[in-house]
Design an enzyme around this catalytic site. Structure first.
Site, PDB file in Angstrom:
ATOM      1  N   ILE A   3       0.843  -1.209   0.000  1.00  0.00           N
ATOM      2  CA  ILE A   3       0.000   0.000   0.000  1.00  0.00           C
ATOM      3  C   ILE A   3       0.873   1.252   0.000  1.00  0.00           C
ATOM      4  CG2 ILE A   3      -1.934   1.192   1.108  1.00  0.00           C
ATOM      5  CD1 ILE A   3      -2.691  -1.500   2.416  1.00  0.00           C
ATOM      6  N   ASP A  49      14.526   1.579  10.702  1.00  0.00           N
ATOM      7  CA  ASP A  49      13.547   0.792  11.444  1.00  0.00           C
ATOM      8  C   ASP A  49      12.646   1.752  12.214  1.00  0.00           C
ATOM      9  OD1 ASP A  49      12.240  -0.906  13.210  1.00  0.00           O
ATOM     10  OD2 ASP A  49      14.036  -2.119  13.623  1.00  0.00           O
ATOM     11  N   ILE A  50      11.341   1.581  12.143  1.00  0.00           N
ATOM     12  CA  ILE A  50      10.462   2.498  12.906  1.00  0.00           C
ATOM     13  C   ILE A  50      10.663   2.343  14.414  1.00  0.00           C
ATOM     14  CG2 ILE A  50       8.663   2.801  11.127  1.00  0.00           C
ATOM     15  CD1 ILE A  50       6.877   0.890  12.835  1.00  0.00           C
ATOM     16  N   THR A  92      -6.607  -1.186  10.437  1.00  0.00           N
ATOM     17  CA  THR A  92      -7.319  -2.207   9.669  1.00  0.00           C
ATOM     18  C   THR A  92      -8.684  -2.518  10.277  1.00  0.00           C
ATOM     19  OG1 THR A  92      -7.266  -4.592   9.218  1.00  0.00           O
ATOM     20  CG2 THR A  92      -5.892  -3.844  10.997  1.00  0.00           C
ATOM     21  N   ASP A  93      -9.597  -3.012   9.438  1.00  0.00           N
ATOM     22  CA  ASP A  93     -10.906  -3.461   9.942  1.00  0.00           C
ATOM     23  C   ASP A  93     -10.761  -4.648  10.901  1.00  0.00           C
ATOM     24  OD1 ASP A  93     -10.151  -5.368   8.027  1.00  0.00           O
ATOM     25  OD2 ASP A  93     -12.051  -5.320   6.922  1.00  0.00           O
ATOM     26  N   GLU A  94      -9.615  -5.342  10.824  1.00  0.00           N
ATOM     27  CA  GLU A  94      -9.463  -6.566  11.618  1.00  0.00           C
ATOM     28  C   GLU A  94      -9.411  -6.285  13.117  1.00  0.00           C
ATOM     29  OE1 GLU A  94      -6.853  -9.499   9.919  1.00  0.00           O
ATOM     30  OE2 GLU A  94      -7.047  -8.621   7.932  1.00  0.00           O
ATOM     31  N   TYR A 137      -1.820 -10.595  14.702  1.00  0.00           N
ATOM     32  CA  TYR A 137      -1.707  -9.411  13.830  1.00  0.00           C
ATOM     33  C   TYR A 137      -2.702  -8.334  14.246  1.00  0.00           C
ATOM     34  CZ  TYR A 137      -2.832  -6.411   9.844  1.00  0.00           C
ATOM     35  OH  TYR A 137      -3.126  -5.326   9.053  1.00  0.00           O
ATOM     36  N   LYS A 196      -2.249  -4.515  15.886  1.00  0.00           N
ATOM     37  CA  LYS A 196      -2.749  -3.281  15.260  1.00  0.00           C
ATOM     38  C   LYS A 196      -3.689  -2.541  16.217  1.00  0.00           C
ATOM     39  CE  LYS A 196      -2.103  -1.988  11.582  1.00  0.00           C
ATOM     40  NZ  LYS A 196      -1.033  -1.135  10.992  1.00  0.00           N
ATOM     41  N   ARG A 254      -7.531 -21.811   8.908  1.00  0.00           N
ATOM     42  CA  ARG A 254      -6.640 -20.961   9.708  1.00  0.00           C
ATOM     43  C   ARG A 254      -7.171 -20.942  11.150  1.00  0.00           C
ATOM     44  NH1 ARG A 254      -6.577 -14.853   7.671  1.00  0.00           N
ATOM     45  NH2 ARG A 254      -4.781 -15.439   6.411  1.00  0.00           N
ATOM     46  N   PRO A 255      -6.323 -21.100  12.157  1.00  0.00           N
ATOM     47  CA  PRO A 255      -6.809 -21.012  13.542  1.00  0.00           C
ATOM     48  C   PRO A 255      -7.381 -19.613  13.823  1.00  0.00           C
ATOM     49  CG  PRO A 255      -4.532 -21.806  13.477  1.00  0.00           C
ATOM     50  CD  PRO A 255      -4.879 -21.371  12.091  1.00  0.00           C
ATOM     51  N   GLY A 256      -8.550 -19.551  14.468  1.00  0.00           N
ATOM     52  CA  GLY A 256      -9.162 -18.258  14.816  1.00  0.00           C
ATOM     53  C   GLY A 256      -9.608 -17.466  13.596  1.00  0.00           C
TER      54      GLY A 256
HETATM   55  P1  NAD Z   1       3.232  -4.899   3.470  1.00  0.00           P
HETATM   56  O1  NAD Z   1       3.560  -6.071   4.335  1.00  0.00           O
HETATM   57  O2  NAD Z   1       3.095  -5.084   2.009  1.00  0.00           O
HETATM   58  O3  NAD Z   1       4.334  -3.761   3.680  1.00  0.00           O
HETATM   59  C1  NAD Z   1       4.847  -3.429   4.928  1.00  0.00           C
HETATM   60  C2  NAD Z   1       6.081  -2.544   4.720  1.00  0.00           C
HETATM   61  O4  NAD Z   1       6.564  -2.150   6.024  1.00  0.00           O
HETATM   62  C3  NAD Z   1       7.229  -3.264   4.006  1.00  0.00           C
HETATM   63  O5  NAD Z   1       7.779  -2.420   3.024  1.00  0.00           O
HETATM   64  C4  NAD Z   1       8.237  -3.512   5.116  1.00  0.00           C
HETATM   65  O6  NAD Z   1       9.587  -3.538   4.664  1.00  0.00           O
HETATM   66  C5  NAD Z   1       7.976  -2.327   6.041  1.00  0.00           C
HETATM   67  N1  NAD Z   1       8.373  -2.594   7.441  1.00  0.00           N
HETATM   68  C6  NAD Z   1       8.091  -3.685   8.186  1.00  0.00           C
HETATM   69  N2  NAD Z   1       8.629  -3.564   9.408  1.00  0.00           N
HETATM   70  C7  NAD Z   1       9.253  -2.355   9.439  1.00  0.00           C
HETATM   71  C8  NAD Z   1       9.979  -1.644  10.433  1.00  0.00           C
HETATM   72  N3  NAD Z   1      10.184  -2.166  11.643  1.00  0.00           N
HETATM   73  N4  NAD Z   1      10.449  -0.423  10.126  1.00  0.00           N
HETATM   74  C9  NAD Z   1      10.269   0.120   8.901  1.00  0.00           C
HETATM   75  N5  NAD Z   1       9.596  -0.513   7.913  1.00  0.00           N
HETATM   76  C10 NAD Z   1       9.100  -1.732   8.188  1.00  0.00           C
HETATM   77  O7  NAD Z   1       1.913  -4.276   4.100  1.00  0.00           O
HETATM   78  P2  NAD Z   1       0.692  -3.560   3.368  1.00  0.00           P
HETATM   79  O8  NAD Z   1      -0.281  -4.585   2.930  1.00  0.00           O
HETATM   80  O9  NAD Z   1       1.213  -2.560   2.404  1.00  0.00           O
HETATM   81  O10 NAD Z   1       0.024  -2.799   4.593  1.00  0.00           O
HETATM   82  C11 NAD Z   1       0.451  -1.481   4.951  1.00  0.00           C
HETATM   83  C12 NAD Z   1      -0.333  -1.040   6.175  1.00  0.00           C
HETATM   84  O11 NAD Z   1      -1.725  -1.062   5.906  1.00  0.00           O
HETATM   85  C13 NAD Z   1      -0.112  -1.941   7.401  1.00  0.00           C
HETATM   86  O12 NAD Z   1      -0.021  -1.118   8.526  1.00  0.00           O
HETATM   87  C14 NAD Z   1      -1.373  -2.792   7.440  1.00  0.00           C
HETATM   88  O13 NAD Z   1      -1.672  -3.162   8.766  1.00  0.00           O
HETATM   89  C15 NAD Z   1      -2.404  -1.830   6.888  1.00  0.00           C
HETATM   90  N6  NAD Z   1      -3.549  -2.458   6.196  1.00  0.00           N
HETATM   91  C16 NAD Z   1      -3.344  -3.390   5.218  1.00  0.00           C
HETATM   92  C17 NAD Z   1      -4.455  -3.942   4.557  1.00  0.00           C
HETATM   93  C18 NAD Z   1      -4.269  -4.932   3.435  1.00  0.00           C
HETATM   94  O14 NAD Z   1      -5.280  -5.460   2.935  1.00  0.00           O
HETATM   95  N7  NAD Z   1      -3.063  -5.220   2.984  1.00  0.00           N
HETATM   96  C19 NAD Z   1      -5.750  -3.550   4.913  1.00  0.00           C
HETATM   97  C20 NAD Z   1      -5.909  -2.590   5.920  1.00  0.00           C
HETATM   98  C21 NAD Z   1      -4.811  -2.052   6.552  1.00  0.00           C
HETATM   99  P1  TYD Z   2      -5.431 -12.697   3.435  1.00  0.00           P
HETATM  100  O1  TYD Z   2      -5.151 -12.203   2.056  1.00  0.00           O
HETATM  101  O2  TYD Z   2      -4.334 -13.409   4.171  1.00  0.00           O
HETATM  102  O3  TYD Z   2      -5.979 -11.449   4.258  1.00  0.00           O
HETATM  103  P2  TYD Z   2      -6.672 -11.402   5.734  1.00  0.00           P
HETATM  104  O4  TYD Z   2      -6.424 -12.678   6.428  1.00  0.00           O
HETATM  105  O5  TYD Z   2      -5.930 -10.268   6.363  1.00  0.00           O
HETATM  106  O6  TYD Z   2      -8.118 -11.122   5.484  1.00  0.00           O
HETATM  107  O7  TYD Z   2      -6.667 -13.693   3.369  1.00  0.00           O
HETATM  108  C1  TYD Z   2      -7.920 -13.288   2.817  1.00  0.00           C
HETATM  109  C2  TYD Z   2      -8.893 -14.418   3.032  1.00  0.00           C
HETATM  110  O8  TYD Z   2      -8.483 -15.542   2.242  1.00  0.00           O
HETATM  111  C3  TYD Z   2      -8.953 -14.939   4.464  1.00  0.00           C
HETATM  112  O9  TYD Z   2     -10.287 -15.317   4.778  1.00  0.00           O
HETATM  113  C4  TYD Z   2      -8.062 -16.179   4.451  1.00  0.00           C
HETATM  114  C5  TYD Z   2      -8.228 -16.702   3.043  1.00  0.00           C
HETATM  115  N1  TYD Z   2      -7.068 -17.392   2.474  1.00  0.00           N
HETATM  116  C6  TYD Z   2      -7.190 -18.669   1.940  1.00  0.00           C
HETATM  117  O10 TYD Z   2      -8.306 -19.270   1.934  1.00  0.00           O
HETATM  118  N2  TYD Z   2      -6.100 -19.268   1.401  1.00  0.00           N
HETATM  119  C7  TYD Z   2      -4.882 -18.667   1.394  1.00  0.00           C
HETATM  120  O11 TYD Z   2      -3.889 -19.276   0.910  1.00  0.00           O
HETATM  121  C8  TYD Z   2      -4.763 -17.343   1.948  1.00  0.00           C
HETATM  122  C9  TYD Z   2      -3.437 -16.632   1.957  1.00  0.00           C
HETATM  123  C10 TYD Z   2      -5.883 -16.746   2.463  1.00  0.00           C
END
Ligand code: NAD
Ligand code: TYD
Length: 344
Positions: free
Chosen positions: A12, A65-66, A131-133, A157, A161, A280-282
């Protein structure tokens, strides 16, 4: 505006920097990223090669590193940062089940360190990307999450958050830091690491490998195209009210099995590739977002339908198979082999 974006080499964060560079060519963007397995500096290498925009904008990359107070403080001071947008996180639920520890370190302690550095440096705005989670899981007939829904995270996770969200709240209440929180549903789009559902299924389907569906495939997620989320974060940054959380969603609730079947149809691959594996657990049943507050206060509305977004995403992955191959090497491959081996 001079902004420190953390995690800008992740999925993102990369899309956010690309979009902001286009929309605000006068912005000074510093990308702080540790470059974990999920971070790919190459995504924005063209900005490093041409950092200046001609309209006063600049792009700077810093591997930090943050969690490191000195590294963060130097960047805030040396670049005279006005605002922080915190995307940096450990972001994958399955990895958090395998080992919660880095999730607490980065997502909780790292966010606290950023907040503290931002407070001392007197930044004008802090955006915590959450996140919504954090709200937990919904039954199939329950109303969507609002910002008033109690936090009830179920995975390491989401718990990490939620912990970060509470620290943001504490910094607003205790120190008066001007911070807002964004909570978004499942993103998809270019540059997503192929551990998450859509790019993982794409990559397996293209190799005619089995597609692992957890449980019976009836778990529901609300999908949002990444640019819509990035526009929401931009709105929260520029117009959000201090101390508030804003929900964003894509109005595209889908059971996992339906999504994967649609993806296979788009790729002209047979549904027989689908394999049901241990759940997946939980595993949260359902996420759904009520984003009426963001619509009312920020003018937020998702612009990309799921059909359009999926088409764009699959086209991008088709045209960028070398990107997928690159990020799929090394540690990622070893971890996923172990993970799926245990679940077959
Ligand atoms: P991602 O895993 O693709 O990217 C995470 C980035 O953070 C990577 O570039 C990694 O190198 C960097 N990073 C990790 N630890 C670090 C540290 N200690 N210091 C500095 N950089 C570090 O994640 P994403 O999917 O792009 O998600 C970005 C944010 O959005 C996260 O906070 C996540 O919780 C939130 N979010 C993601 C989703 C989704 O669907 N992917 C949905 C809602 C919210
Ligand atoms: P994911 O992309 O890991 O996002 P999140 O767990 O944060 O929602 O998974 C999306 C959905 O897909 C979730 O219900 C778990 C499911 N899933 C599978 O069924 N198989 C897979 O291999 C993965 C990675 C996820």
């Amino acid at each position: 505006m001079r902004i420190l974006v953390t995690g800008g080499c992740g999925f993102i964060g990369t899309n956010f920097i690309l979009l902001m560079r286009e929309k605000h060519p006068d912005w000074y963007l510093v990308n702080l990223d540790l470059l974990t397995y999920a971070g790919n500096r190459h995504n924005l290498a063209h900005l490093e090669a041409s950092p200046k925009t001609g309209q006063g904008g600049t792009y700077v990359f810093a591997q930090e590193d943050i969690c490191d107070p000195e590294g963060v403080t130097s960047l805030l001071r040396d670049h005279r940062i006005d605002a922080v947008v915190n995307f940096a996180a450990e972001s994958h639920v399955d990895r958090s089940i395998n080992d919660p520890s880095p999730f607490v370190t980065t997502n909780v302690q790292g966010t606290q360190n950023l907040l503290e550095c931002a407070r001392r440096h007197k930044v004008q705005r802090f955006v915590q990307v959450s996140t919504d989670e954090v709200y937990g899981s919904l039954e199939s007939d329950a109303p969507a999450f609002t910002e008033e829904t109690p936090l009830a995270p179920n995975s390491p996770y989401s718990a990490s958050k939620a912990g970060a969200d509470l620290l943001v709240r504490a910094y607003v209440e205790t120190y008066g830091l001007d911070a807002v929180i964004t909570r978004c549903s499942n993103n998809y789009g270019p540059y997503q690491f192929p551990e998450k559902l859509i790019p993982l299924m794409f990559s397996k389907a293209m190799r005619d490998e089995p597609l692992p569906i957890y449980g019976d495939g009836s778990n529901v997620r609300d999908w949002i195209y990444v640019d819509d989320h990035c526009r929401g974060v931009e709105l929260a940054l520029l117009q959000g009210q201090k101390g508030k959380a804003y929900n964003f969603g894509g109005q595209a609730e889908l059971p996992n099995i339906e999504l994967v079947q649609t993806l296979l149809d788009q790729l002209s691959k047979p549904h027989s590739l689908i394999t049901y594996v241990k759940d997946r657990p939980g595993h949260d049943r359902r996420y759904a977002m009520d984003f009426s507050l963001a619509a009312r206060e920020l003018g937020f509305a998702p612009q990309v339908t799921f059909e359009q977004g999926l088409q764009r995403t699959l086209n991008w992955y088709r045209n960028n198979t070398s990107w997928l191959e690159k990020v799929q090497s090394g540690e990622y491959r070893d971890f996923m082999n172990q993970w799926y081996g245990e679940r077959q």
